[in-house]
Motif scaffolding. Sequence first.
Motif, PDB file in Angstrom:
ATOM      1  N   UNK A 156      48.055  59.694  30.155  1.00 43.59           N
ATOM      2  CA  UNK A 156      48.927  59.768  28.979  1.00 43.59           C
ATOM      3  C   UNK A 156      50.391  59.910  29.383  1.00 43.59           C
ATOM      4  N   UNK A 157      50.637  60.711  30.420  1.00 44.63           N
ATOM      5  CA  UNK A 157      52.011  60.918  30.895  1.00 44.63           C
ATOM      6  C   UNK A 157      52.615  59.606  31.392  1.00 44.63           C
ATOM      7  N   UNK A 158      51.880  58.917  32.244  1.00 43.47           N
ATOM      8  CA  UNK A 158      52.402  57.667  32.811  1.00 43.47           C
ATOM      9  C   UNK A 158      52.653  56.651  31.713  1.00 43.47           C
ATOM     10  N   UNK A 159      51.702  56.494  30.818  1.00 42.21           N
ATOM     11  CA  UNK A 159      51.863  55.530  29.734  1.00 42.21           C
ATOM     12  C   UNK A 159      53.074  55.881  28.873  1.00 42.21           C
ATOM     13  N   UNK A 160      53.212  57.161  28.536  1.00 49.93           N
ATOM     14  CA  UNK A 160      54.332  57.567  27.672  1.00 49.93           C
ATOM     15  C   UNK A 160      55.673  57.313  28.352  1.00 49.93           C
ATOM     16  N   UNK A 161      55.807  57.715  29.601  1.00 55.40           N
ATOM     17  CA  UNK A 161      57.085  57.501  30.286  1.00 55.40           C
ATOM     18  C   UNK A 161      57.401  56.015  30.365  1.00 55.40           C
ATOM     19  N   UNK A 162      56.375  55.193  30.598  1.00 56.77           N
ATOM     20  CA  UNK A 162      56.615  53.751  30.733  1.00 56.77           C
ATOM     21  C   UNK A 162      57.060  53.116  29.422  1.00 56.77           C
ATOM     22  N   UNK A 163      56.831  53.792  28.290  1.00 57.23           N
ATOM     23  CA  UNK A 163      57.367  53.298  27.018  1.00 57.23           C
ATOM     24  C   UNK A 163      58.866  53.597  26.904  1.00 57.23           C
ATOM     25  N   UNK A 164      59.334  54.559  27.708  1.00 58.92           N
ATOM     26  CA  UNK A 164      60.733  54.988  27.645  1.00 58.92           C
ATOM     27  C   UNK A 164      61.597  54.345  28.718  1.00 58.92           C
ATOM     28  N   UNK A 165      61.006  54.071  29.883  1.00 59.35           N
ATOM     29  CA  UNK A 165      61.771  53.548  31.019  1.00 59.35           C
ATOM     30  C   UNK A 165      60.817  52.882  31.982  1.00 59.35           C
ATOM     31  N   UNK A 166      61.357  52.068  32.870  1.00 58.01           N
ATOM     32  CA  UNK A 166      60.552  51.419  33.889  1.00 58.01           C
ATOM     33  C   UNK A 166      60.290  52.389  35.031  1.00 58.01           C
ATOM     34  N   UNK A 167      59.043  52.530  35.401  1.00 52.59           N
ATOM     35  CA  UNK A 167      58.664  53.312  36.573  1.00 52.59           C
ATOM     36  C   UNK A 167      58.550  52.363  37.768  1.00 52.59           C
TER      37      UNK A 167
END
Length: 298
Positions: free
Chosen positions: A234-245
Motif C-alpha cells: 500500500x505504501x509503495x503504490x500510494x507514493x507512486x501516485x504522488x511521485x516517481x520512485x
Amino acid sequence: MKLATFKQGSEYHLGIHMEHGLLDVGAAAAAAGVHAPLSVREAAEGGEQAVDMLRRLQAEYGGNPQFVIGEEQAALAPVIPDPGKIICIGLNYLKHAEETHSPIPKYPILFNKFNNALAAHGEDVALPRSSRKVDYEAELAIIIGRTAKYVSEDDALDYVFGYCASNDLSARDLQGRSVQWLAGKSCDGFAPVGPYVVTKDEVGDPNKLAISCTVNGEVRQQSNTSDMIFDCKQIISYISQCMTLSPGDIILTGTPEGVVLGYPKEQQVYLQPGDVVTVEIEKLGALTNRIVAESSER
C-alpha cells in the motif's frame, strides 16, 4: 543475498555478506573479467540479471580469502550512500498511533529526510546541540528496484529490490515546533540504515517480520511489521501516485510502539551520550549505533 557497502579510503565498494566476511565484488569481477554491479544502486537498477551475476561471483570467489575482507576490518557505509530520495511514513503502526494519542491516518503520512541524515551500522551518531529530546524509532526500510509510477497495490512488491533495518531518529523538541516534521527528522546522522540490504527473495512477506529496538541492551520496542496501518504494498503504490520512485530510493515504513514520546512525560528519558541503540528485524540483521555528544568544533 545480503549486500553491503564499505569504504576503502574515499571510495565506496560493494560487498556480499558471507559468514566469514565480505566478498569484494569489484575485485572478484576484475579477476573474472566480467562486468558486475559495483554498488547496491547498480544492482537494483540491473534487476535479476545483476543479482545472478553477483551470485555467480559469490559462488566462484566467496571461498577465496584473497577476495574476502573480514567484517571487523571493513568500514561499513550506509547501504546506499546516495539515494535519490529518502521517503518516510509517519504514524504507521496502530499501537504507536494509540500510544501517542494520535488519530489513525486515512492516508499514509509522508515526510522526507536527506542524504546528510544517512549513517552506517557501527557509526557514531551525534546529538545536535539544538535538541534535548532525541528519540529512537526502529523501522523496516524498503529499497526500490524498478522505476515505479502509478503502480497498483497488487503489483507494488514487484518494484522492490530488497529490505534493511533503519532507525528514524527524531528530535522531538524540534519536530514539535510546527506541523511540518522536517526539522526534527533531518539532523545529521538521523537515518542509520543497514547493516545489509537483503534481496526480496530471501525476505518473503515484509509484513510478517519481528522488529525490535534496544537501548543499552534494554528492550524498548518489540513488535511485528504486521501491525502496520498501511502495509508495504500500500505504501509503495500510494507514493507512486504522488511521485516517481527510482531504483535506489529508500522508504522508511514507520515505527511500532515503545518510543520515548509514547511514555508519560514523567517517565520520558531521551537518548544520552554513550547510549547504544540496536534495531533488529527478522531476516535482516541488527543495526547498531552509539550516541555521542556533538563536537564543539562543528
